[in-house]
Enzyme design. Structure first.
Site, PDB file in Angstrom:
ATOM      1  N   PHE A 154       3.485  17.609 -19.840  1.00 48.33           N
ATOM      2  CA  PHE A 154       2.398  17.793 -19.187  1.00 48.33           C
ATOM      3  C   PHE A 154       1.969  17.272 -17.840  1.00 48.33           C
ATOM      4  O   PHE A 154       1.242  17.744 -17.254  1.00 48.33           O
ATOM      5  CB  PHE A 154       0.889  17.368 -20.287  1.00 48.33           C
ATOM      6  CG  PHE A 154       0.667  15.869 -20.222  1.00 48.33           C
ATOM      7  CD1 PHE A 154       0.044  15.276 -19.243  1.00 48.33           C
ATOM      8  CD2 PHE A 154       1.387  15.032 -21.220  1.00 48.33           C
ATOM      9  CE1 PHE A 154       0.011  14.169 -18.955  1.00 48.33           C
ATOM     10  CE2 PHE A 154       1.355  13.780 -21.202  1.00 48.33           C
ATOM     11  CZ  PHE A 154       0.415  13.150 -19.936  1.00 48.33           C
ATOM     12  N   LYS A 178       9.346  27.269 -21.322  1.00 50.60           N
ATOM     13  CA  LYS A 178       8.148  26.787 -22.383  1.00 50.60           C
ATOM     14  C   LYS A 178       7.654  25.866 -21.677  1.00 50.60           C
ATOM     15  O   LYS A 178       7.983  24.290 -21.593  1.00 50.60           O
ATOM     16  CB  LYS A 178       9.091  26.305 -23.763  1.00 50.60           C
ATOM     17  CG  LYS A 178       8.281  26.512 -25.105  1.00 50.60           C
ATOM     18  CD  LYS A 178       6.884  25.770 -24.987  1.00 50.60           C
ATOM     19  CE  LYS A 178       7.210  24.418 -25.370  1.00 50.60           C
ATOM     20  NZ  LYS A 178       5.703  23.451 -25.039  1.00 50.60           N
ATOM     21  N   GLU A 181       1.930  22.904 -23.953  1.00 53.59           N
ATOM     22  CA  GLU A 181       0.610  23.756 -24.426  1.00 53.59           C
ATOM     23  C   GLU A 181      -0.350  23.132 -23.761  1.00 53.59           C
ATOM     24  O   GLU A 181      -1.572  23.884 -23.556  1.00 53.59           O
ATOM     25  CB  GLU A 181       1.041  23.875 -25.530  1.00 53.59           C
ATOM     26  CG  GLU A 181       0.627  22.382 -26.529  1.00 53.59           C
ATOM     27  CD  GLU A 181       1.903  21.746 -26.922  1.00 53.59           C
ATOM     28  OE1 GLU A 181       2.864  21.905 -26.147  1.00 53.59           O
ATOM     29  OE2 GLU A 181       1.998  21.193 -27.703  1.00 53.59           O
ATOM     30  N   SER A 231       8.608  13.264 -23.770  1.00 51.05           N
ATOM     31  CA  SER A 231       8.862  11.770 -24.403  1.00 51.05           C
ATOM     32  C   SER A 231      10.408  11.652 -24.764  1.00 51.05           C
ATOM     33  O   SER A 231      10.955  12.641 -25.475  1.00 51.05           O
ATOM     34  CB  SER A 231       7.842  11.678 -25.261  1.00 51.05           C
ATOM     35  OG  SER A 231       7.923  12.597 -26.608  1.00 51.05           O
ATOM     36  N   CYS A 286       6.772   9.469 -14.985  1.00 44.61           N
ATOM     37  CA  CYS A 286       7.643   8.540 -15.603  1.00 44.61           C
ATOM     38  C   CYS A 286       8.394   7.898 -14.617  1.00 44.61           C
ATOM     39  O   CYS A 286       9.281   7.089 -15.077  1.00 44.61           O
ATOM     40  CB  CYS A 286       8.889   9.754 -16.002  1.00 44.61           C
ATOM     41  SG  CYS A 286       9.595  10.529 -14.588  1.00 44.61           S
ATOM     42  N   GLU A 380       5.977   2.582 -23.572  1.00 42.14           N
ATOM     43  CA  GLU A 380       5.567   3.297 -22.781  1.00 42.14           C
ATOM     44  C   GLU A 380       3.947   3.600 -22.998  1.00 42.14           C
ATOM     45  O   GLU A 380       3.596   3.952 -23.814  1.00 42.14           O
ATOM     46  CB  GLU A 380       6.254   4.618 -22.771  1.00 42.14           C
ATOM     47  CG  GLU A 380       5.862   5.661 -21.708  1.00 42.14           C
ATOM     48  CD  GLU A 380       6.534   6.842 -21.460  1.00 42.14           C
ATOM     49  OE1 GLU A 380       6.864   7.601 -22.726  1.00 42.14           O
ATOM     50  OE2 GLU A 380       6.782   7.183 -20.305  1.00 42.14           O
TER      51      GLU A 380
HETATM   52  P1  NAD Z   1       6.236  15.512 -25.297  1.00 42.07           P
HETATM   53  O1  NAD Z   1       7.706  14.974 -25.656  1.00 42.07           O
HETATM   54  O2  NAD Z   1       5.060  15.202 -26.145  1.00 42.07           O
HETATM   55  O3  NAD Z   1       6.147  17.149 -24.790  1.00 42.07           O
HETATM   56  C1  NAD Z   1       7.256  17.755 -24.070  1.00 42.07           C
HETATM   57  C2  NAD Z   1       7.534  19.014 -24.578  1.00 42.07           C
HETATM   58  O4  NAD Z   1       7.956  18.834 -25.954  1.00 42.07           O
HETATM   59  C3  NAD Z   1       6.222  20.036 -24.700  1.00 42.07           C
HETATM   60  O5  NAD Z   1       6.737  21.099 -24.051  1.00 42.07           O
HETATM   61  C4  NAD Z   1       5.970  20.074 -26.006  1.00 42.07           C
HETATM   62  O6  NAD Z   1       5.208  21.226 -26.489  1.00 42.07           O
HETATM   63  C5  NAD Z   1       7.269  19.812 -26.814  1.00 42.07           C
HETATM   64  N1  NAD Z   1       7.104  18.951 -28.015  1.00 42.07           N
HETATM   65  C6  NAD Z   1       5.971  18.183 -28.443  1.00 42.07           C
HETATM   66  N2  NAD Z   1       6.331  17.627 -29.416  1.00 42.07           N
HETATM   67  C7  NAD Z   1       7.563  18.359 -30.313  1.00 42.07           C
HETATM   68  C8  NAD Z   1       8.334  18.347 -31.511  1.00 42.07           C
HETATM   69  N3  NAD Z   1       7.893  17.498 -32.270  1.00 42.07           N
HETATM   70  N4  NAD Z   1       9.423  19.092 -31.487  1.00 42.07           N
HETATM   71  C9  NAD Z   1       9.833  19.748 -30.556  1.00 42.07           C
HETATM   72  N5  NAD Z   1       8.920  20.002 -29.161  1.00 42.07           N
HETATM   73  C10 NAD Z   1       7.952  19.516 -29.311  1.00 42.07           C
HETATM   74  O7  NAD Z   1       5.907  14.877 -23.792  1.00 42.07           O
HETATM   75  P2  NAD Z   1       4.450  14.985 -22.952  1.00 42.07           P
HETATM   76  O8  NAD Z   1       3.582  14.150 -23.678  1.00 42.07           O
HETATM   77  O9  NAD Z   1       4.261  16.439 -22.518  1.00 42.07           O
HETATM   78  O10 NAD Z   1       4.946  14.226 -21.590  1.00 42.07           O
HETATM   79  C11 NAD Z   1       4.906  12.808 -21.395  1.00 42.07           C
HETATM   80  C12 NAD Z   1       6.283  12.188 -21.540  1.00 42.07           C
HETATM   81  O11 NAD Z   1       7.251  12.893 -20.746  1.00 42.07           O
HETATM   82  C13 NAD Z   1       6.195  10.721 -21.071  1.00 42.07           C
HETATM   83  O12 NAD Z   1       7.080  10.203 -22.248  1.00 42.07           O
HETATM   84  C14 NAD Z   1       6.890  10.901 -19.690  1.00 42.07           C
HETATM   85  O13 NAD Z   1       7.825   9.543 -19.540  1.00 42.07           O
HETATM   86  C15 NAD Z   1       8.060  11.860 -20.086  1.00 42.07           C
HETATM   87  N6  NAD Z   1       8.507  12.456 -18.778  1.00 42.07           N
HETATM   88  C16 NAD Z   1       9.844  12.131 -18.570  1.00 42.07           C
HETATM   89  C17 NAD Z   1      10.175  12.259 -17.169  1.00 42.07           C
HETATM   90  C18 NAD Z   1      11.547  11.972 -16.791  1.00 42.07           C
HETATM   91  O14 NAD Z   1      12.102  12.304 -15.723  1.00 42.07           O
HETATM   92  N7  NAD Z   1      12.366  11.248 -17.640  1.00 42.07           N
HETATM   93  C19 NAD Z   1       9.609  12.885 -16.427  1.00 42.07           C
HETATM   94  C20 NAD Z   1       8.204  13.558 -16.696  1.00 42.07           C
HETATM   95  C21 NAD Z   1       7.729  13.010 -17.986  1.00 42.07           C
END
Ligand code: NAD
Length: 489
Positions: A154, A178, A181, A231, A286, A380
Site C-alpha cells: 500500500f 495485483k 487492495e 511485509s 521501507c 517494524e
Molecule cells: P502486506 O504484506 O500486508 O501486503 C502486500 C501484498 O500482499 C498486498 O498486495 C496484499 O494484498 C498481499 N497479502 C496480504 N496478506 C497476504 C497473505 N496472507 N497471503 C497472500 N497475500 C497477502 O504489506 P503492506 O502492509 O501492503 O505494505 C507494507 C509492508 O511492505 C511493510 O512491511 C514495508 O516495509 C514493506 N515494503 C517493503 C519494501 C521493500 O522494498 N523492501 C517496499 C515497500 C514496502
C-alpha cells in the site's frame, strides 16, 4: 451508501484491455485522510486470474516477437503521459494512501525515472557473440520469460508498480498485476495510461484482491515469475509458495533501518535528515529511519532533532497512516516502550486534525533511552516514530544494527571518512547511507535489501532486474563445412 456518493466509481479488473467486473465480492476502499469510503474493489480469485492469464498468454505470442526497440517506443509515450498527468496521479496517491501531495509528486517523479531506465534497455541488453573454435560461433541473447506477475504493497501505490511494469514489459513479458487492495486506484489509472500509450491488449492485466488471488498467482502453472513487495510475513509465504511451484521469485519484505550517529556529525544536517527520514510518508517507507543509535555524547544532536521534529505537523506537513489498525498498532508500540522505561521526547499519540477528525493521523514521535531488547527497537513499527538507543562505542552500535533480522538500509552520520568507511564495511544491510537518511539507489543502480528484507536472487529494479525478467538463450552455429571438429562441436 449509494454508489453516487463514492468519489471514484467502483474499481474493476483490467483484462485484455477492458475493465470488467465479474466477481460479487466487493470490498470498500477508504481514504485514510478522513476515513471516508472512496471506492470499492473486487476480491478476485482463481476464475478472474484464469481469464487474465489466458489473455496474457495470447498476447505474449506477438508481444515477444516485437523488437525491444519497438517495445520501448510505448514506454517513451507512457513516460510523457506520466509527466502530463503528474498532478492528477499525485492526487490519486494522496487520496488513497494519505501521504502529502508533495510526497505523492515525488513518487510520480520516481515512476518517470523508472520508466526512463526501461527506455534505455535497448542500450543495455544486446547479446554477445564469439568464435569459440575455428568456424564455430557461440551467441547469447536474452529472451522474455512469458507471463509474469507482480504484487505490490500500500505504501507507494504509484512508484512500486513502476519498479516492475516498465522493465518486465519492455523486456518482452506479459504481466498480471495485483495491487494492494487498500490502494487500487493508482494502478487502475496506470492501466489506462499504458493503453493510451499504445500497449496492445492483454500485455498488461490487473487483477484485484487480497490473499486468495495472491495464492492463486503463486500456484498458477502458466505464470513463470513473481515479484512481490510487502511485509516480511507475506514475502516469506509468497516466496515459499511460488518457488515450490517452480517459479522464479524475488520477494521484498519489511525493514528496520538503523541510523548510527557519531558525536562529530554535522548537527544541523544530521538532525534535519533524520527528522525527514523518520517522518516522510508518515514513516511508512521501507527505507525510513526507525532506530537511531547514538554513540557517546550526542545530546546536542538529539536536541536539534527534537526541534526539527516539532516543526512536523499532522495534516500540514505530515500525512496520515493507512488505517485505524495501523494507528492503534503504532500507538501501542509507543505506550509499551514508555511503560518499560523509555523516555518520550516528542509524543505523537492521540492527535486529530481539525476538519479531518476521521483521518488516521499519528504525530511524529521521538523516544530516547530505548533498549535493544524492547519490541519497538526490533520490530517494524511503520509509523513516524524514531527510537533512540545509546552506546559508548561504535562497535556496540554496529552490533545492534547487525543483530536485526532485517537488512534493508543502514546509515551513518559522521564527518570522519575513516569511521564512515568502517560502518560501510560492517553494516549488515543491502543499502547503506553516509550522511544520508534515506539511501535509495537511483537508476541504473538496483534496489533491494538483505536478510529478511528480501528473498531471492538479484534486486527488483535497475541492472539486476534484467536478469530476473529474462532468460538467456545460448546458440552454437557452424556454417563452414571445413570447420575443425572436436568433441564439443
Ligand atoms: P502486506 O504484506 O500486508 O501486503 C502486500 C501484498 O500482499 C498486498 O498486495 C496484499 O494484498 C498481499 N497479502 C496480504 N496478506 C497476504 C497473505 N496472507 N497471503 C497472500 N497475500 C497477502 O504489506 P503492506 O502492509 O501492503 O505494505 C507494507 C509492508 O511492505 C511493510 O512491511 C514495508 O516495509 C514493506 N515494503 C517493503 C519494501 C521493500 O522494498 N523492501 C517496499 C515497500 C514496502
Amino acid at each position: 451508501m449509494g454508489m453516487s456518493k463514492i468519489r471514484f466509481p467502483e474499481t474493476k479488473n483490467f483484462i485484455n484491455g477492458k475493465f470488467e467486473l465479474i466477481g460479487e465480492h466487493l470490498m470498500d476502499v477508504f481514504s485514510p485522510l478522513n476515513g471516508k469510503i472512496i471506492s470499492t474493489v473486487p476480491l478476485s480469485g482463481r476464475y478472474e486470474l484464469e481469464k487474465a492469464v489466458e489473455a496474457a498468454s495470447i498476447a505474449f505470442t506477438s508481444w515477444s516477437t516485437t523488437t525491444i526497440k519497438e517495445r520501448v517506443q510505448i514506454f517513451f509515450k507512457y513516460r510523457d503521459l506520466l509527466q502530463q498527468h503528474r498532478e492528477e496521479l499525485a492526487e490519486i496517491v494522496h487520496i488513497e494512501n494519505g501521504k502529502m501531495i508533495g510526497e505523492a509528486i515525488a513518487e510520480v517523479d520516481k515512476s518517470i525515472e523508472l520508466t526512463e531506465f526501461a527506455c534505455s534497455l535497448p542500450q543495455l541488453i544486446s547479446g554477445e557473440i564469439m568464435e569459440v573454435s575455428r568456424g564455430v560461433e557461440c551467441r547469447e541473447e536474452r529472451v522474455p520469460l512469458g507471463v509474469v506477475a507482480s504484487i505490490s504493497p500500500f505504501n507507494f501505490p504509484n512508484m512500486v508498480p513502476n519498479w516492475t511494469i516498465p522493465n518486465a514489459i519492455a523486456l518482452g513479458n506479459c504481466m498480471i498485476f495485483k495491487p494492494s487492495e487498500h490502494v487500487p486506484l493508482s494502478v487502475k489509472r496506470l492501466a489506462e495510461l499504458l493503453k493510451e500509450a499504445g500497449l496492445p491488449d492483454g500485455v498488461f492485466n490487473v487483477v484485484n484482491g487480497a490473499q486468495e488471488i495472491v495464492e492463486a498467482i503463486c500456484d498458477h502453472p502458466k505464470i513463470e515469475a513473481i515479484s512481490f513487495v510487502g511485509s516480511t510475513k507475506v514475502a516469506k509465504i509468497v516466496y515459499k509458495r511460488a518457488t515450490s511451484s517452480l517459479k522464479r521469485c524475488v520477494a521484498l519484505g519489511g525493514a528496520k533501518n538503523h541510523l548510527l550517529v557519531l558525536p562529530d556529525a554535522n548537527m544541523k544536517m544530521s538532525a534535519s535528515d533524520i527528522a525527514a527520514s523518520m517522518s516522510g510518508c508518515a514513516g511508512q517507507r521501507c527505507m525510513a529511519a526507525s532506530a537511531m543509535v547514538g554513540v557517546g555524547e550526542i545530546d546536542h544532536i538529539v536536541d536539534q532533532l527534537c526541534e526539527e521534529v516539532r516543526k512536523i505537523i499532522p495534516g500540514d506537513n505530515l500525512g496520515s497512516v493507512i488505517s485505524k489498525e495501523a494507528k492503534d498498532r503504532i500507538e501501542r508500540y509507543i505506550t509499551e516502550a514508555e511503560k518499560l522505561g523509555a523516555k518520550i521526547l516528542v509524543d505523537g499519540r492521540n492527535v486529530t486534525v481539525k476538519g479531518k477528525e476521521g483521518g488516521y493521523y499519528v504525530g511524529p514521535t521521538v523516544i530516547d533511552f530505548v533498549k535493544p531488547e524492547m519490541a519497538i527497537a526490533k520490530e517494524e513499527v511503520f509509523g513516524p516514530v524514531l527510537s533512540i538507543m545509546r552506546t559508548d562505542t561504535l562497535d556496540e552500535a554496529i552490533a545492534i544494527e547487525n543483530s536485526s533480522n532485517y537488512g534493508n538500509a543502514a546509515a551513518v552520520f559522521t564527518q570522519s571518512g575513516g569511521l564512515a568507511r568502517y560502518v560501510m564495511e560492517k553494516a549488515n544491510a543491502g543499502m547503506v547511507g553516509v550522511n544520508i537518511g534515506v539511501p535509495v539507489p537511483r537508476e541504473p543502480f538496483s534496489f533491494g535489501g538483505w536478510n529478511e528484507s528480501k528473498f531471492g536472487v538479484g534486486d527488483i529494479t535497475g541492472k539486476t532486474s534484467i536478469d530476473f525478467w529474462t532468460k538467456i538463450k545460448k546458440t552454437t552455429t557452424k556454417w563452414n563445412a571445413e570447420a575443425k571438429t572436436n568433441w564439443m562441436s
